[in-house]
Design a protein around this motif. Structure first.
Motif, PDB file in Angstrom:
ATOM      1  N   PHE A  23     -36.836 -30.140  -4.700  1.00 20.92           N
ATOM      2  CA  PHE A  23     -35.780 -29.171  -4.975  1.00 20.92           C
ATOM      3  C   PHE A  23     -36.147 -28.356  -6.212  1.00 20.92           C
ATOM      4  N   HIS A  24     -36.047 -27.034  -6.081  1.00 22.88           N
ATOM      5  CA  HIS A  24     -36.270 -26.152  -7.227  1.00 22.88           C
ATOM      6  C   HIS A  24     -35.016 -25.320  -7.432  1.00 22.88           C
ATOM      7  N   LYS A  25     -34.297 -25.613  -8.520  1.00 24.53           N
ATOM      8  CA  LYS A  25     -33.041 -24.903  -8.837  1.00 24.53           C
ATOM      9  C   LYS A  25     -32.079 -24.951  -7.645  1.00 24.53           C
ATOM     10  N   GLY A  26     -31.995 -26.132  -7.029  1.00 25.52           N
ATOM     11  CA  GLY A  26     -31.051 -26.356  -5.946  1.00 25.52           C
ATOM     12  C   GLY A  26     -31.529 -25.945  -4.571  1.00 25.52           C
ATOM     13  N   THR A  27     -32.728 -25.378  -4.458  1.00 25.10           N
ATOM     14  CA  THR A  27     -33.250 -24.926  -3.165  1.00 25.10           C
ATOM     15  C   THR A  27     -34.304 -25.909  -2.648  1.00 25.10           C
ATOM     16  N   LEU A  28     -34.196 -26.267  -1.360  1.00 28.11           N
ATOM     17  CA  LEU A  28     -35.194 -27.121  -0.719  1.00 28.11           C
ATOM     18  C   LEU A  28     -36.531 -26.404  -0.667  1.00 28.11           C
ATOM     19  N   VAL A  29     -37.601 -27.122  -1.011  1.00 28.58           N
ATOM     20  CA  VAL A  29     -38.947 -26.568  -0.918  1.00 28.58           C
ATOM     21  C   VAL A  29     -39.808 -27.545  -0.126  1.00 28.58           C
ATOM     22  N   PHE A  30     -40.430 -27.055   0.950  1.00 26.90           N
ATOM     23  CA  PHE A  30     -41.288 -27.871   1.808  1.00 26.90           C
ATOM     24  C   PHE A  30     -42.751 -27.629   1.426  1.00 26.90           C
ATOM     25  N   VAL A  31     -43.490 -28.721   1.171  1.00 24.59           N
ATOM     26  CA  VAL A  31     -44.873 -28.602   0.721  1.00 24.59           C
ATOM     27  C   VAL A  31     -45.772 -29.487   1.578  1.00 24.59           C
ATOM     28  N   PRO A  32     -46.447 -28.925   2.606  1.00 24.17           N
ATOM     29  CA  PRO A  32     -47.389 -29.728   3.390  1.00 24.17           C
ATOM     30  C   PRO A  32     -48.476 -30.327   2.498  1.00 24.17           C
TER      31      PRO A  32
END
Length: 448
Positions: A23-32
């Motif tokens: 999570f970055h500043k409340g946003t989901l971040v997907f990292v393969p």
């Protein structure tokens, strides 16, 4: 967030496609490529209203379960997603993605489902008995392999760590011979030549069949001669014509141009025949485990009538044919149904019936004709059960059923509907595809 922005990220969990999630500043971040518990540095590659995707740049703090992938093309091929995760933890991950899917769709009582530990392999390499490699010219030479993720750029695959070694050797030699014999290779601009090569090897007998998918008719006589001379295990060579510019691999027409119509395979305590287009599981060794779990989950009586939906060549149903009054099956591939009929005759079963078509159209007709099933096996494609079939099941409600799934998301979605009439006794996941984010699951359901 914006595209190309670079950010540090703490990975909280792994998603159903094997990617790390933070999570970055409340946003989901997907990292393969990132693993649970890692601190990473990544670059945003895509921004959507509710989430973002990022490319892994550096692992600042690695998980103790991270391993070096043994495959030299792991990151470019895209065929495997979690080879960088210790195998024991891969099995835990696959049970967890099943839990995630259930939490998303929330079928009734899902919090109390018994999710059994994933059944893995002792040696999770060289397990795939079938390959479908695209053929293209790469730097002037014919190559066979897979498209890089989200592209039409061919990645040549010469030594796949999850592919049966014999099938790999055959496709490698096929690419060389296509070059040597100057056989036209498909090009998306010219649209002429060999598009795809399929090679499948039976685990029990070692017999091999091949399909060449062509954009139009070609003369393959010299190629067939060379291949069958060099690889005596080859029993069948077929061609399939796919003239359309489409992502669908196969066209309608398949013709055997050399050899027999079938190869011989076996599972559990019986043997059967496979034609080139018929469906069979990609991991023959774990298929034994999968079918054993299906047999354990379905407690049938000699008076029971069983429907084997999506039956393929009849393999799961045959495990019950000597235990029940009747087995009926259907499949959309006519060649598979012919194989099922032939296999049943060869094994001496006179209590089986098979028909080509969709389960959602055939089962209601059978019921209208007076047939009643006490037990049901469904083994659908990744798209899951058709809505009409789900309603048919709810209408007629066999006393028990087994759902064999290759997609946890569509399984969880379908269980939400089936839970209206059925109690989920347990879900047993089986690792059919080591080093990938996919898993199979066997679900035991009893009528409420």
């Amino acid at each position: 967030m914006r595209v190309k922005q670079r950010i540090p990220l703490k990975i909280k969990r792994m998603g159903i496609n094997g990617e790390g999630i933070g999570f970055h500043k409340g946003t989901l971040v997907f990292v393969p490529g990132a693993l649970k518990g890692e601190d990473v540095f990544c670059q945003i590659s895509r921004v959507k209203p509710n989430y973002a995707e990022a490319r892994l740049l550096k692992v600042n703090k690695a998980s103790r379960f991270r391993v070096d992938p043994a495959c030299p093309i792991y990151e470019t091929c895209g065929g495997c997603q979690i080879m960088h995760l210790q195998y024991r933890k891969q099995l835990e991950f696959k049970r967890d993605v099943l839990k995630q899917a259930l939490k998303k769709f929330k079928p009734e009582g899902y919090e109390d489902y018994e999710l059994r530990p994933t059944l893995g392999m002792k040696k999770p390499t060289y397990y795939r008995g079938k390959l479908q490699f695209q053929t293209r010219r790469v730097k002037g030479k014919v190559a066979a392999g897979l498209f890089a993720e989200n592209s039409h750029r061919l990645v040549p695959v010469m030594d796949c760590l999850v592919q049966d070694k014999t099938t790999q050797a055959i496709v490698n030699r096929t690419a060389e011979l296509l070059d040597d014999l100057n056989i036209p290779i498909y090009d998306e601009r010219k649209e002429q030549g060999v598009r795809t090569v399929m090679v499948r090897r039976a685990r029990k007998t070692g017999q091999v069949h091949m399909i060449f998918v062509l954009s139009g008719r070609l003369k393959l006589g010299r190629l067939v001669q060379r291949l069958t001379e060099e690889f005596p295990a080859i029993r069948t060579i077929a061609v399939n014509i796919q003239p359309k510019k489409t992502s669908e691999i196969y066209g309608v027409e398949t013709e055997i141009i050399w050899g027999s119509e079938h190869i011989q395979e076996g599972v559990l305590d019986y043997d059967f025949e496979l034609s080139p287009r018929a469906f069979y599981q990609l991991n023959p060794q774990q298929t034994e485990v999968l079918y054993q779990e299906a047999v354990k989950a379905l407690e049938v009586k000699p008076t029971d009538h069983l429907i084997d939906a999506y039956c393929g060549v009849g393999t799961i149903g045959f495990a019950f044919a000597n235990k029940v009054a009747s087995v009926r099956g259907m499949d959309i591939i006519p060649e598979a149904i012919e194989d099922a009929k032939s296999n049943a005759r060869r094994m001496g079963y006179d209590n089986t019936y098979y028909e080509a078509g969709t389960a959602e159209s055939i089962i209601p007709r059978w019921y209208a004709e007076g047939y009643r099933a006490d037990a049901l096996i469904v083994d659908p494609p990744r798209t899951g059960l058709d809505d009409k079939l789900l309603q048919t099941i709810l209408t007629y409600q066999p006393e028990q059923m087994v759902y064999v799934s290759c997609n946890v998301s569509t399984l969880a979605r379908d269980l939400k509907t089936l839970a209206q009439a059925y109690q989920v006794e347990y879900i047993q996941s089986v690792d059919m595809f080591p080093h990938t984010a996919r898993t199979e699951a066997v679900v035991k359901l009893l009528k409420k």
